[in-house]
Design a protein around this motif. Sequence first.
Motif, short mmCIF file in Angstrom:
data_model
loop_
_atom_site.label_atom_id
_atom_site.label_comp_id
_atom_site.label_asym_id
_atom_site.label_seq_id
_atom_site.Cartn_x
_atom_site.Cartn_y
_atom_site.Cartn_z
N CYS A 49 13.59 -17.04 -56.71
CA CYS A 49 13.61 -15.52 -56.47
C CYS A 49 12.35 -15.06 -55.80
CB CYS A 49 13.26 -14.70 -58.12
SG CYS A 49 14.93 -14.87 -58.99
N SER A 50 11.44 -16.14 -55.86
CA SER A 50 9.94 -15.98 -54.84
C SER A 50 10.44 -16.09 -53.62
CB SER A 50 9.21 -16.96 -55.47
OG SER A 50 8.69 -17.05 -57.06
N LEU A 51 11.12 -17.19 -53.06
CA LEU A 51 11.59 -17.32 -51.93
C LEU A 51 12.23 -16.22 -51.22
CD1 LEU A 51 11.90 -18.83 -49.37
CD2 LEU A 51 13.98 -20.09 -50.49
N LEU A 52 13.14 -15.64 -52.14
CA LEU A 52 13.75 -14.34 -51.95
C LEU A 52 13.14 -13.27 -51.60
CD1 LEU A 52 17.00 -14.62 -53.63
CD2 LEU A 52 16.87 -15.29 -51.46
N ILE A 53 12.19 -12.91 -52.17
CA ILE A 53 11.23 -12.03 -52.28
C ILE A 53 10.48 -12.11 -50.86
CG2 ILE A 53 8.98 -11.08 -53.02
CD1 ILE A 53 9.80 -11.52 -55.99
N ILE A 54 10.00 -13.12 -50.56
CA ILE A 54 9.44 -13.33 -49.23
C ILE A 54 10.34 -12.85 -48.06
CG2 ILE A 54 8.36 -15.05 -47.53
CD1 ILE A 54 7.52 -16.51 -50.39
N LEU A 55 11.56 -13.55 -48.12
CA LEU A 55 12.80 -13.31 -47.10
C LEU A 55 12.79 -11.63 -46.92
CD1 LEU A 55 15.11 -16.07 -47.58
CD2 LEU A 55 13.55 -15.82 -45.71
N ILE A 56 12.93 -10.99 -48.24
CA ILE A 56 13.31 -9.54 -48.31
C ILE A 56 12.17 -8.88 -47.47
CG2 ILE A 56 13.51 -7.66 -49.74
CD1 ILE A 56 14.91 -9.58 -51.69
N LYS A 57 10.90 -9.22 -47.83
CA LYS A 57 9.73 -8.39 -47.48
C LYS A 57 9.67 -8.73 -45.72
CE LYS A 57 7.63 -5.82 -49.33
NZ LYS A 57 7.93 -4.29 -49.51
N LYS A 58 9.47 -10.00 -45.58
CA LYS A 58 9.20 -10.48 -44.00
C LYS A 58 10.43 -10.42 -43.08
CE LYS A 58 5.10 -10.97 -45.75
NZ LYS A 58 3.68 -10.37 -45.11
N VAL A 59 11.43 -10.86 -43.43
CA VAL A 59 12.51 -10.94 -42.39
C VAL A 59 13.66 -10.02 -42.70
CG1 VAL A 59 14.06 -12.64 -41.54
CG2 VAL A 59 12.14 -13.40 -42.62
N ALA A 60 14.28 -9.62 -43.76
CA ALA A 60 15.45 -8.84 -43.63
C ALA A 60 15.05 -7.39 -43.21
CB ALA A 60 15.63 -8.81 -45.07
N PRO A 61 14.25 -6.84 -43.22
CA PRO A 61 14.21 -5.37 -42.73
C PRO A 61 14.53 -5.36 -41.33
CG PRO A 61 12.15 -5.68 -44.05
CD PRO A 61 12.85 -7.19 -43.92
N ASN A 62 14.18 -6.54 -40.28
CA ASN A 62 14.66 -6.37 -39.03
C ASN A 62 15.92 -7.08 -38.62
OD1 ASN A 62 12.11 -4.96 -38.47
ND2 ASN A 62 11.14 -7.05 -38.60
N LYS A 63 16.45 -7.90 -39.65
CA LYS A 63 17.67 -8.77 -39.41
C LYS A 63 18.61 -8.28 -40.44
CE LYS A 63 15.32 -12.65 -37.04
NZ LYS A 63 15.67 -12.17 -35.66
N LEU A 64 19.79 -7.64 -40.02
CA LEU A 64 20.76 -7.25 -40.93
C LEU A 64 21.49 -8.38 -41.80
CD1 LEU A 64 22.35 -4.08 -39.23
CD2 LEU A 64 20.47 -4.18 -40.84
N TRP A 65 21.67 -9.53 -40.76
CA TRP A 65 22.53 -10.45 -41.43
C TRP A 65 21.67 -11.29 -42.43
CZ3 TRP A 65 21.62 -15.70 -41.07
CH2 TRP A 65 20.16 -16.09 -40.08
N ILE A 66 20.49 -11.42 -42.19
CA ILE A 66 19.53 -11.82 -43.33
C ILE A 66 19.85 -11.30 -44.55
CG2 ILE A 66 16.96 -12.50 -44.00
CD1 ILE A 66 18.28 -14.38 -42.04
N GLY A 67 19.67 -9.68 -44.61
CA GLY A 67 19.71 -9.11 -45.93
C GLY A 67 21.02 -9.23 -46.40
N LYS A 68 21.94 -9.11 -45.59
CA LYS A 68 23.32 -9.18 -46.25
C LYS A 68 23.49 -10.65 -46.86
CE LYS A 68 26.96 -8.00 -43.69
NZ LYS A 68 27.73 -7.67 -42.55
N LEU A 69 22.86 -11.62 -46.27
CA LEU A 69 23.07 -13.01 -46.63
C LEU A 69 22.38 -13.34 -48.11
CD1 LEU A 69 24.00 -15.92 -46.19
CD2 LEU A 69 21.95 -16.27 -44.78
#
Length: 337
Positions: A74-94
């Motif tokens: 969950c900690s890894l996903l939190i980092i991805l959600i805050k840092k990467v997902a807002p600018n990359k839709l496919w990351i958020g869906k993944l």
Amino acid sequence: MDFFEKIKLVLFYDGLTKEEYDIVYNDIYNRNLKNLFAYNLIIASLSLILFLVSCIWNIIESNRISYFTVFLFCSLLIILIKKVAPNKLWIGKLISYIFSSGILLWAIYIGTVTAHNQSATSFSVCLAILPFVAYNTILLGFIHRIIAIIAFVIIAQFYKTPSTISVDLVNIIAFGLVGTGVSIVNQLIQANAMLTRKNVYSEIRNLSNIFNIIRIIDLKNNTSVDYEVGTDASKGFMNRDSDARTQMEDLLKEIVSEQNSKRMVNFCNFATLEDRLFDKQKIVCDFIDKNTEWQRAEFLVIQRNKKGFPEKVSFTLEMIADKYYIKMLDLNTESIE
């Protein structure tokens, strides 16, 4: 539209048309990210607490590794959600599918490997609450749960007795059906609400060519919300920490000329506004602002209480210099329609 076409729209576009779904997709995506962040943060915190407790309490010691694994996950996903997902839709869906799958795998592990003779309560509950955790299309969410149930049954063959698996299947199917039903109802409601809100905002933006300010006032609770259209004026005068009356006073001080100040204070007096609008749908008043330009203020009733008095009204300001000659305006009267 035939029955199968309606089913297709429900499964792929949450009951909307493809064009409508495309309009609200970004809203759905952003809301999903917020939900995923909140749930990951909660689960990471709980997992860390359970891990620390398992270090001193032997009863849950067998789950210590799984608690720490969930915390890292969950900690890894939190980092991805805050840092990467807002600018990359496919990351958020993944992330949405990874999170959902991770929770279900954890529940399968708890319900099979560590609970040989116990019912798979954790897995059943996860199937029911999953729709609230991650927003996916109804079809993919349904397939996701089916695959998870099949995986549970296969893994359970190695760790549980046939009689226990039979009991688990009854619970799992029941909770799975509940989860699927909740998913359908929840997502149809959310998608329609988002589309309605989008259409309302679109209509408000269309009014920007007419009104400088649109303010929704709740007279009962003394609160207000500004829709900042036309100009940026409301950013300058609205104190969002104050009540509706104070906000209106700030507005009048900011824009109304000194010669029209008393008239506008009387027009915007909340103490008498309910009575003045009791048997009228709207009242208007023209005035000169501090830039010596003519504006029209209007109160329009949006909602009344059972006695007929207004509870919610809209307040708008409109530039009227191009519509009327100054000599046609009578500053000594309040125009009521």
